[in-house]
Write a protein that holds these residues in place. Structure first.
Motif, short mmCIF file in Angstrom:
data_model
loop_
_atom_site.label_atom_id
_atom_site.label_comp_id
_atom_site.label_asym_id
_atom_site.label_seq_id
_atom_site.Cartn_x
_atom_site.Cartn_y
_atom_site.Cartn_z
N ALA A 169 7.50 -11.44 -1.42
CA ALA A 169 8.64 -10.95 -1.71
C ALA A 169 8.77 -9.59 -1.71
N ARG A 170 7.61 -8.87 -1.96
CA ARG A 170 7.96 -7.35 -2.21
C ARG A 170 6.47 -6.54 -1.71
N THR A 171 6.89 -5.32 -1.05
CA THR A 171 5.83 -4.48 -0.67
C THR A 171 6.05 -3.12 -1.27
N TRP A 172 5.16 -2.46 -2.00
CA TRP A 172 5.47 -1.19 -2.47
C TRP A 172 4.42 -0.02 -1.70
N ILE A 173 5.21 1.01 -1.58
CA ILE A 173 4.59 2.23 -0.86
C ILE A 173 4.69 3.19 -1.60
N THR A 174 3.79 3.93 -1.98
CA THR A 174 3.38 4.89 -2.90
C THR A 174 2.80 6.19 -2.32
N MET A 175 3.50 7.40 -2.20
CA MET A 175 2.78 8.72 -1.56
C MET A 175 2.67 9.57 -2.62
N GLY A 176 1.88 10.48 -2.40
CA GLY A 176 1.69 11.88 -3.29
C GLY A 176 0.30 12.59 -2.87
N MET A 177 0.21 13.67 -3.48
CA MET A 177 -1.07 14.57 -3.17
C MET A 177 -1.92 14.62 -4.01
N GLU A 178 -3.21 14.65 -3.70
CA GLU A 178 -4.61 14.63 -4.40
C GLU A 178 -5.28 15.81 -3.82
N GLY A 179 -5.25 17.05 -4.70
CA GLY A 179 -5.87 17.98 -4.27
C GLY A 179 -5.26 18.70 -2.76
N ALA A 180 -6.14 18.92 -1.71
CA ALA A 180 -5.70 19.02 -0.62
C ALA A 180 -5.58 17.70 0.50
N ASP A 181 -5.38 16.57 -0.12
CA ASP A 181 -5.22 15.42 0.54
C ASP A 181 -3.95 14.87 0.37
N LEU A 182 -3.59 14.04 1.22
CA LEU A 182 -2.31 13.08 1.16
C LEU A 182 -2.63 11.63 0.75
N LYS A 183 -2.15 11.19 -0.11
CA LYS A 183 -2.63 9.67 -0.59
C LYS A 183 -1.20 8.91 -0.23
N ILE A 184 -1.56 7.80 0.55
CA ILE A 184 -0.51 6.87 0.69
C ILE A 184 -1.08 5.42 0.34
N VAL A 185 -0.58 5.02 -0.58
CA VAL A 185 -0.88 3.50 -0.78
C VAL A 185 -0.02 2.39 -0.82
N ILE A 186 -0.48 1.44 -0.07
CA ILE A 186 0.83 0.28 0.40
C ILE A 186 -0.08 -0.98 -0.33
N GLU A 187 0.92 -1.71 -1.13
CA GLU A 187 0.49 -2.76 -1.80
C GLU A 187 1.58 -3.99 -1.28
#
Length: 464
Positions: free
Chosen positions: A362-380
């Protein structure tokens, strides 16, 4: 200032030369001052010697007498170090009261003719003396007499010591001032190089495309060569993109003809041709995409904001999966940016989010953010998830864990290869919501606020 930096080498080198020059200069100045003080001291003693000669006479009985004192009370004070003595070949004849019961033992071999001679000697009570002497002939005396006048060297040694102390402090402060001046000069002189460094950082982060501004004549050729190299790099990449596009057109046209012919035909041969053309189309699309990505990842200055790409994909995928009413929730920092081309980010996120929507309940989560010099995109997602032993298999090209679910089996492989070309990575793990959690790591670009601050700093820095 790092130990291996150009500024450190220049400052340390200059400091060593300054220290050597100051030490040598201090030695020379001290020697010159010592010579000057000793000469002045000798001049004073010669004056006393002339006075002593002038007040010496022979009385009616043929005895040498002093008509009046020299006028300096130190010659009356016992063991003061200030002495005078008149000697003949046979020994001392007259001496000052300050000698008391002692006698001077000058080196008469140094007193020749009638010239005054000065040298050092050891006096009464172990005093270090400076002595001047002269061989003088006096009427009424058959042989010449040796006149000697001494002064205590402690007086000039104190004066020399005070001068050396003042000289050391002065030269030390002067040397520190010179080193500080060299440090300031080096820092100011290397400002154009720091400007080039910031300008290159601005080019890499997408703020600028060329080195701009006026540079000193020594740096201008370097800036010009860098700009020429950037232009050449863009031309080479543009030609590579053109060749990739031409190749795509050249391959896709015959593949499409074969696919159309196989669809109109019947039998096992048509089915085989249709299957193989489908495989050919997928691999052509994959490797052409990789070629475009390889060219794009080498472009300096590419920058893509993440949130607009995710919003566009969310609208598209909600429409595609409308019958299942999948909710896509976007969280995180809206100011994050990807240091790369937009179509590559769209392809990676499109594959990942589409997979999440296919398997989600029913649902999908997309989280984005910075971690030092990296871009982190988490998809659940809240789907059935994936067993840990299967995590490595899904990256195999053409491998599909569920043939009933639509797809080519290349999506995750494309995402991994594309992320790798940018120096990024992709990882799979179990989500807290029960489904699969995908963590995509990519190089991050600077935020807008940092870019504007960097731009203002670059524009305000002097370059000459």
């Amino acid at each position: 200032m790092r130990a291996n930096s150009l500024a450190f080498r220049l400052v340390v080198g200059a400091a060593m030369w300054i220290a050597a020059a100051i030490v040598a200069g201090g030695i020379v100045l001290s020697a010159v001052f010592r010579d000057h003080v000793e000469r002045s001291f000798d001049t004073q003693l010669l004056v006393y010697l002339d006075v002593l000669v002038s007040v010496t006479e022979v009385d009616d009985r043929g005895h040498v007498v002093i008509m009046r004192p020299l006028g300096d009370p130190r010659y009356e004070q016992p063991y003061s170090g200030w002495y005078w003595q008149i000697s003949s070949i046979s020994g001392p004849m007259l001496r000052s009261r300050s000698l008391w019961d002692q006698a001077l033992t000058p080196d008469f071999g140094l007193i020749r003719d009638s010239a005054a001679t000065s040298y050092r000697m050891q006096g009464a009570q172990s005093r270090h003396l400076r002595i001047v002497g002269r061989d003088v002939s006096i009427p009424g005396i058959v042989s010449s007499l040796q006149f000697a006048v001494t002064g205590d060297r402690a007086a000039i040694e104190v004066e020399i010591q005070n001068f050396n102390t003042t000289l050391a402090w002065s030269l030390g402060l002067f040397g520190c001032g010179l080193v500080l001046a060299v440090f300031i000069q080096v820092r100011f002189g290397l400002l154009p190089l720091r400007r080039i460094s910031r300008a290159l950082s601005a080019i890499r982060s997408g703020r600028k495309s060329r080195l701009a501004g006026q540079f000193p004549s020594e740096i201008e050729p370097l800036a010009s060569e860098i700009n020429t190299l950037l232009e050449h790099n863009e031309e080479v990449l543009e030609r590579a993109r053109t060749h990739v596009g031409n190749l795509a057109h050249a391959l896709k046209t015959p593949i499409s003809i074969l696919a159309n012919e196989s669809e109109s035909g019947k039998g096992s041969l048509a089915e085989k041709v249709d299957k193989q053309t489908g495989i050919m189309r997928r691999y052509v699309d994959h490797y052409l995409s990789q070629a475009r990505t390889a060219a794009s990842s080498s472009v300096l200055g590419a920058r893509t904001e993440v949130l607009p790409v995710i919003e566009d994909l969310r609208r598209t995928l909600k429409h595609i999966h409308a019958e299942r009413s999948i909710e896509l929730e976007v969280r995180g920092d809206p100011g994050t940016s990807f240091r790369g081309e937009r179509h590559d980010l769209e392809e990676m996120l499109g594959n990942l989010i589409d997979n999440a929507c296919k398997w989600a309940r029913a649902r999908t989560w997309i989280t984005m953010g910075m971690e030092g010099a990296d871009l982190k995109i988490v998809i659940e997602d809240d789907g059935p998830g994936l067993a840990p032993e299967k995590h490595g298999e899904v990256f195999n090209r053409g491998h599909r864990l569920d043939e009933a679910t639509p797809g080519s089996g290349l999506g995750l492989a494309i995402v991994r290869d594309t992320a790798g070309l940018y120096g990024g990575d992709i990882a799979l793990c179990e989500s807290d919501f029960g489904g699969l959690k995908v963590v995509l790591t990519l190089p991050a670009a600077e935020k807008r606020e940092a870019q504007e601050a960097g731009k203002e700093s670059t524009e305000e820095d002097p370059v000459t």
